[in-house]
Design a protein around this motif. Sequence first.
Motif, short mmCIF file in Angstrom:
data_model
loop_
_atom_site.label_atom_id
_atom_site.label_comp_id
_atom_site.label_asym_id
_atom_site.label_seq_id
_atom_site.Cartn_x
_atom_site.Cartn_y
_atom_site.Cartn_z
N PHE A 1 -27.84 -14.03 -22.77
CA PHE A 1 -27.00 -12.89 -22.42
C PHE A 1 -25.69 -12.94 -23.20
N SER A 2 -25.12 -11.78 -23.44
CA SER A 2 -23.89 -11.66 -24.22
C SER A 2 -22.66 -11.87 -23.34
N GLN A 3 -21.51 -11.90 -24.00
CA GLN A 3 -20.23 -11.99 -23.28
C GLN A 3 -20.05 -10.76 -22.38
N ALA A 4 -20.46 -9.60 -22.86
CA ALA A 4 -20.37 -8.38 -22.04
C ALA A 4 -21.23 -8.51 -20.78
N ASN A 5 -22.42 -9.10 -20.93
CA ASN A 5 -23.28 -9.34 -19.77
C ASN A 5 -22.60 -10.31 -18.80
N LEU A 6 -21.99 -11.35 -19.33
CA LEU A 6 -21.28 -12.33 -18.50
C LEU A 6 -20.18 -11.63 -17.69
N ASP A 7 -19.41 -10.77 -18.35
CA ASP A 7 -18.34 -10.04 -17.67
C ASP A 7 -18.90 -9.14 -16.57
N HIS A 8 -20.00 -8.46 -16.86
CA HIS A 8 -20.65 -7.58 -15.87
C HIS A 8 -21.15 -8.39 -14.68
N ILE A 9 -21.80 -9.51 -14.95
CA ILE A 9 -22.31 -10.37 -13.88
C ILE A 9 -21.15 -10.92 -13.04
N ALA A 10 -20.07 -11.32 -13.69
CA ALA A 10 -18.90 -11.84 -12.97
C ALA A 10 -18.31 -10.77 -12.05
N SER A 11 -18.22 -9.54 -12.52
CA SER A 11 -17.66 -8.47 -11.68
C SER A 11 -18.59 -8.16 -10.51
N GLU A 12 -19.89 -8.18 -10.74
CA GLU A 12 -20.84 -7.94 -9.65
C GLU A 12 -20.81 -9.08 -8.63
N LEU A 13 -20.65 -10.30 -9.09
CA LEU A 13 -20.54 -11.45 -8.20
C LEU A 13 -19.29 -11.32 -7.33
N SER A 14 -18.19 -10.92 -7.92
CA SER A 14 -16.95 -10.72 -7.17
C SER A 14 -17.11 -9.62 -6.13
N ARG A 15 -17.78 -8.54 -6.52
CA ARG A 15 -18.00 -7.43 -5.61
C ARG A 15 -18.88 -7.86 -4.43
N MET A 16 -19.93 -8.64 -4.72
CA MET A 16 -20.79 -9.14 -3.65
C MET A 16 -20.01 -10.02 -2.68
N ASP A 17 -19.17 -10.90 -3.22
CA ASP A 17 -18.38 -11.79 -2.38
C ASP A 17 -17.37 -11.01 -1.54
N ALA A 18 -16.76 -9.98 -2.12
CA ALA A 18 -15.80 -9.16 -1.39
C ALA A 18 -16.51 -8.41 -0.25
N ASP A 19 -17.69 -7.88 -0.53
CA ASP A 19 -18.47 -7.20 0.51
C ASP A 19 -18.84 -8.16 1.64
N ARG A 20 -19.23 -9.36 1.27
CA ARG A 20 -19.61 -10.37 2.27
C ARG A 20 -18.40 -10.73 3.14
N ASN A 21 -17.25 -10.92 2.51
CA ASN A 21 -16.03 -11.27 3.27
C ASN A 21 -15.60 -10.12 4.18
N ARG A 22 -15.74 -8.89 3.70
CA ARG A 22 -15.37 -7.72 4.50
C ARG A 22 -16.29 -7.61 5.72
N GLN A 23 -17.56 -7.89 5.56
CA GLN A 23 -18.51 -7.79 6.66
C GLN A 23 -18.33 -8.91 7.69
N SER A 24 -17.89 -10.09 7.24
CA SER A 24 -17.78 -11.22 8.16
C SER A 24 -16.40 -11.32 8.82
N SER A 25 -15.41 -10.54 8.35
CA SER A 25 -14.09 -10.62 8.96
C SER A 25 -14.10 -9.90 10.30
N PRO A 26 -13.36 -10.43 11.29
CA PRO A 26 -13.35 -9.83 12.62
C PRO A 26 -12.68 -8.45 12.58
N ARG A 27 -13.25 -7.55 13.34
CA ARG A 27 -12.70 -6.19 13.42
C ARG A 27 -11.68 -6.16 14.57
N VAL A 28 -10.57 -5.51 14.34
CA VAL A 28 -9.52 -5.44 15.36
C VAL A 28 -9.44 -4.05 15.92
#
Length: 72
Positions: A45-72
């Motif tokens: 994979f190219s550097q552009a692919n690496l950047d795309h994968i990194a952004s998708e990984l960050s987005r997945m982690d942010a979604d996971r953290n948003r879902q697991s945080s307690p709702r007030v």
Amino acid sequence: MSEPPLLLTVGEIARRLDTKIHRIEYIIRSRRIEASGWAGHARVFSQANLDHIASELSRMDADRNRQSSPRV
């Protein structure tokens, strides 16, 4: 003389992003990211692919953290 393009295997991407290979494989498969080529039997994979994968990984982690945080 110009540098040859950076080509990374799935394992190298996982190492650079400090995550497990199965997460990288999931992103590649689910986002339909095309390999830039092959080195023997390994997809690369190219550097552009690496950047795309990194952004998708960050987005997945942010979604996971948003879902697991307690709702007030």
